[in-house]
Design a protein around this motif. Structure first.
Motif, PDB file in Angstrom:
ATOM      1  N   TYR A  47      99.058   3.627  93.554  1.00  0.00           N
ATOM      2  CA  TYR A  47      99.022   4.189  92.209  1.00  0.00           C
ATOM      3  C   TYR A  47      98.895   3.020  91.237  1.00  0.00           C
ATOM      4  O   TYR A  47      99.732   2.112  91.243  1.00  0.00           O
ATOM      5  CB  TYR A  47     100.301   4.966  91.910  1.00  0.00           C
ATOM      6  CG  TYR A  47     100.404   6.306  92.599  1.00  0.00           C
ATOM      7  CD1 TYR A  47      99.455   6.749  93.508  1.00  0.00           C
ATOM      8  CD2 TYR A  47     101.475   7.154  92.329  1.00  0.00           C
ATOM      9  CE1 TYR A  47      99.562   7.976  94.129  1.00  0.00           C
ATOM     10  CE2 TYR A  47     101.587   8.393  92.941  1.00  0.00           C
ATOM     11  CZ  TYR A  47     100.631   8.795  93.845  1.00  0.00           C
ATOM     12  OH  TYR A  47     100.731  10.022  94.464  1.00  0.00           O
ATOM     13  N   GLN A  84     103.994   9.757  85.027  1.00  0.00           N
ATOM     14  CA  GLN A  84     104.437  11.151  85.045  1.00  0.00           C
ATOM     15  C   GLN A  84     104.084  11.822  86.364  1.00  0.00           C
ATOM     16  O   GLN A  84     104.843  12.658  86.871  1.00  0.00           O
ATOM     17  CB  GLN A  84     103.824  11.920  83.871  1.00  0.00           C
ATOM     18  CG  GLN A  84     104.414  11.544  82.525  1.00  0.00           C
ATOM     19  CD  GLN A  84     105.935  11.690  82.496  1.00  0.00           C
ATOM     20  OE1 GLN A  84     106.490  12.692  82.962  1.00  0.00           O
ATOM     21  NE2 GLN A  84     106.609  10.676  81.976  1.00  0.00           N
ATOM     22  N   ARG A  85     102.937  11.467  86.917  1.00  0.00           N
ATOM     23  CA  ARG A  85     102.567  12.008  88.230  1.00  0.00           C
ATOM     24  C   ARG A  85     103.621  11.629  89.268  1.00  0.00           C
ATOM     25  O   ARG A  85     104.071  12.458  90.070  1.00  0.00           O
ATOM     26  CB  ARG A  85     101.198  11.483  88.645  1.00  0.00           C
ATOM     27  CG  ARG A  85     100.775  11.903  90.053  1.00  0.00           C
ATOM     28  CD  ARG A  85      99.451  11.292  90.438  1.00  0.00           C
ATOM     29  NE  ARG A  85      99.148  11.568  91.828  1.00  0.00           N
ATOM     30  CZ  ARG A  85      98.012  12.102  92.263  1.00  0.00           C
ATOM     31  NH1 ARG A  85      97.069  12.436  91.417  1.00  0.00           N
ATOM     32  NH2 ARG A  85      97.807  12.296  93.549  1.00  0.00           N
ATOM     33  N   VAL A  87     106.762  10.701  88.716  1.00  0.00           N
ATOM     34  CA  VAL A  87     108.035  11.357  88.398  1.00  0.00           C
ATOM     35  C   VAL A  87     108.057  12.774  88.956  1.00  0.00           C
ATOM     36  O   VAL A  87     109.069  13.215  89.531  1.00  0.00           O
ATOM     37  CB  VAL A  87     108.265  11.359  86.872  1.00  0.00           C
ATOM     38  CG1 VAL A  87     109.422  12.293  86.500  1.00  0.00           C
ATOM     39  CG2 VAL A  87     108.565   9.947  86.376  1.00  0.00           C
ATOM     40  N   GLN A  88     106.960  13.483  88.802  1.00  0.00           N
ATOM     41  CA  GLN A  88     106.882  14.850  89.337  1.00  0.00           C
ATOM     42  C   GLN A  88     107.000  14.863  90.854  1.00  0.00           C
ATOM     43  O   GLN A  88     107.663  15.736  91.439  1.00  0.00           O
ATOM     44  CB  GLN A  88     105.574  15.503  88.892  1.00  0.00           C
ATOM     45  CG  GLN A  88     105.514  15.785  87.398  1.00  0.00           C
ATOM     46  CD  GLN A  88     104.138  16.192  86.932  1.00  0.00           C
ATOM     47  OE1 GLN A  88     103.197  16.326  87.724  1.00  0.00           O
ATOM     48  NE2 GLN A  88     103.978  16.395  85.627  1.00  0.00           N
ATOM     49  N   GLU A  89     106.384  13.893  91.509  1.00  0.00           N
ATOM     50  CA  GLU A  89     106.482  13.812  92.967  1.00  0.00           C
ATOM     51  C   GLU A  89     107.917  13.516  93.398  1.00  0.00           C
ATOM     52  O   GLU A  89     108.409  14.066  94.391  1.00  0.00           O
ATOM     53  CB  GLU A  89     105.538  12.734  93.496  1.00  0.00           C
ATOM     54  CG  GLU A  89     104.067  13.097  93.364  1.00  0.00           C
ATOM     55  CD  GLU A  89     103.145  12.013  93.914  1.00  0.00           C
ATOM     56  OE1 GLU A  89     103.652  11.020  94.462  1.00  0.00           O
ATOM     57  OE2 GLU A  89     101.912  12.156  93.791  1.00  0.00           O
ATOM     58  N   GLN A  91     110.648  14.298  91.751  1.00  0.00           N
ATOM     59  CA  GLN A  91     111.447  15.496  91.514  1.00  0.00           C
ATOM     60  C   GLN A  91     111.230  16.541  92.603  1.00  0.00           C
ATOM     61  O   GLN A  91     112.158  17.251  92.992  1.00  0.00           O
ATOM     62  CB  GLN A  91     111.109  16.078  90.140  1.00  0.00           C
ATOM     63  CG  GLN A  91     111.569  15.208  88.977  1.00  0.00           C
ATOM     64  CD  GLN A  91     111.063  15.695  87.631  1.00  0.00           C
ATOM     65  OE1 GLN A  91     110.130  16.495  87.551  1.00  0.00           O
ATOM     66  NE2 GLN A  91     111.678  15.226  86.564  1.00  0.00           N
ATOM     67  N   ALA A  92     109.992  16.601  93.089  1.00  0.00           N
ATOM     68  CA  ALA A  92     109.670  17.573  94.148  1.00  0.00           C
ATOM     69  C   ALA A  92     110.000  17.052  95.545  1.00  0.00           C
ATOM     70  O   ALA A  92     109.811  17.776  96.527  1.00  0.00           O
ATOM     71  CB  ALA A  92     108.184  17.932  94.070  1.00  0.00           C
ATOM     72  N   LYS A  93     110.485  15.801  95.598  1.00  0.00           N
ATOM     73  CA  LYS A  93     110.769  15.145  96.881  1.00  0.00           C
ATOM     74  C   LYS A  93     109.534  15.167  97.783  1.00  0.00           C
ATOM     75  O   LYS A  93     109.606  15.473  98.974  1.00  0.00           O
ATOM     76  CB  LYS A  93     111.959  15.797  97.577  1.00  0.00           C
ATOM     77  CG  LYS A  93     113.250  15.733  96.773  1.00  0.00           C
ATOM     78  CD  LYS A  93     114.435  16.260  97.564  1.00  0.00           C
ATOM     79  CE  LYS A  93     115.695  16.315  96.710  1.00  0.00           C
ATOM     80  NZ  LYS A  93     116.046  15.041  96.069  1.00  0.00           N
TER      81      LYS A  93
END
Length: 349
Positions: A47, A84-85, A87-89, A91-93
């Motif tokens: 990333y 942000q991408r 962070v979302q990953e 949070q979704a583990k």
């Protein structure tokens, strides 16, 4: 090499280095062990907001050339978008990336505090330029993976050297109305730090004056460079390597101004994710970022090499030859949310 995701395209970088450079250095025992483990994993997903898409592609090409059997996948977007991408990953583990490179080291501190980064001290740290090595995390949760000063670019067909801005406040001069381009602090990490720096120096009055000049607001910090190259804008906030590379190759009518009130020096940072799907490939890649191949690749494209003893590109000024400023990591984290909100309110975007 394949692209998983690409958001902002930039300039076309220097050609890939001549054959033989990538495989020139003998591998150390530690490097060989990482390589063997990485081959079993098969790939690494990177990333990155630190560079343009094309330049990141070139780095991946060099990696794949040296480490056959380990595919390098680039996920490129602007700083806030890529963060942000991730962070979302988290949070979704369901982390998909193996490591991240950003122009905002405050993002790395946030990830570290969340326990999302893995500790790793690459072998090649020992060969880094000391001042750049010392800008990284002292506990080895991230490395310094680049420095790309933010300066002023101008179109040489539309603006003479005498007419060009000399410092940041010159951008608020009414003569530049409709002719200025900058990035957006809500999308670009380095623009966020630049906005903090300018606010620290001159207060928000600077941006209120700039708004009256109707600047073009892009997402990536590279957008201003592209607008100057095309002649759509005469002057812009832009990364130094993009300007110097185009100017040296005579690919575009563009030149640089080193602001008398200081170029922003945002350290790019790279960290390995604790839950990386390919942890050994990630460690191999991070060590590679500090190796001789990337140092030479940086230098050839008018970027500051991270490795000691690698000469600068012809015409490139040493970092200590002009005024630079930086933002402390904790300061960036604490001030950025307010800065982003004020920017949106002022410019309506």
């Amino acid at each position: 090499m394949k692209h998983v995701f690409s958001y902002v395209a930039g300039f076309v970088p220097a050609l890939v280095l001549a054959a033989g450079i990538a495989g020139a250095a003998e591998m150390t025992d530690g490097e060989k062990q990482l390589y063997e483990a990485a081959k079993k994993e098969g790939s690494v997903t990177w990333y990155v907001s630190q560079t343009t898409t094309e330049f990141a592609d070139g780095m991946c090409n060099l990696f794949e050339k040296k480490y056959a059997g380990v595919e390098c996948n680039v996920v490129r977007a602007s700083g806030q978008v890529i963060f942000q991408r991730l962070v979302q990953e988290l949070q979704a583990k369901a982390v998909q990336g193996d490591l991240m490179s950003t122009n905002d080291d405050g993002q790395m501190l946030q990830l570290k505090e969340q326990g999302a980064l893995a500790q790793f001290a690459p072998e090649n740290l020992k060969d880094m330029v000391p001042v750049l090595r010392d800008m990284a995390d002292k506990e080895n949760y991230w490395i310094t993976s680049g420095v790309s000063p933010l300066v002023i670019a101008y179109n040489t067909k539309l603006v003479t050297e005498a007419e060009a801005p000399k410092n940041w406040t010159d951008l608020t001069d009414p003569k530049w109305k409709g002719q200025v381009a900058v990035g957006h602090p809500s999308f670009s990490g380095s623009v966020g730090l630049w906005t903090i720096m300018i606010n620290d120096l001159y207060g928000w009055d600077f941006f209120e004056k700039l708004e009256k000049n109707a600047p073009q607001i892009g997402r990536s910090v590279a957008d201003g460079h592209n607008l100057v190259v095309s002649g759509e804008r005469k002057v812009a906030l832009a990364p130094l390597p993009l300007i110097l590379s185009d100017a040296a190759a005579k690919k575009a009518p563009i030149a640089v101004v080193y602001p008398t009130d200081g170029a922003l020096l945002p350290p790019s940072a790279t960290g390995i994710l604790k839950d990386a799907p390919h942890p050994n490939a990630a460690r191999l890649f991070e060590n590679f970022l500090l190796g001789p191949e990337i140092a030479e690749y940086f230098s050839k494209d008018y970027r500051y090499p991270l490795r000691a003893g690698v000469p600068l590109a012809e015409g490139m000024r040493p970092l200590d030859s002009y005024k630079t400023r930086s933002i402390e990591t904790t300061e960036g984290i604490s001030k950025l949310p307010d800065i982003q909100e004020k920017f949106r309110d002022t410019f309506g975007i």
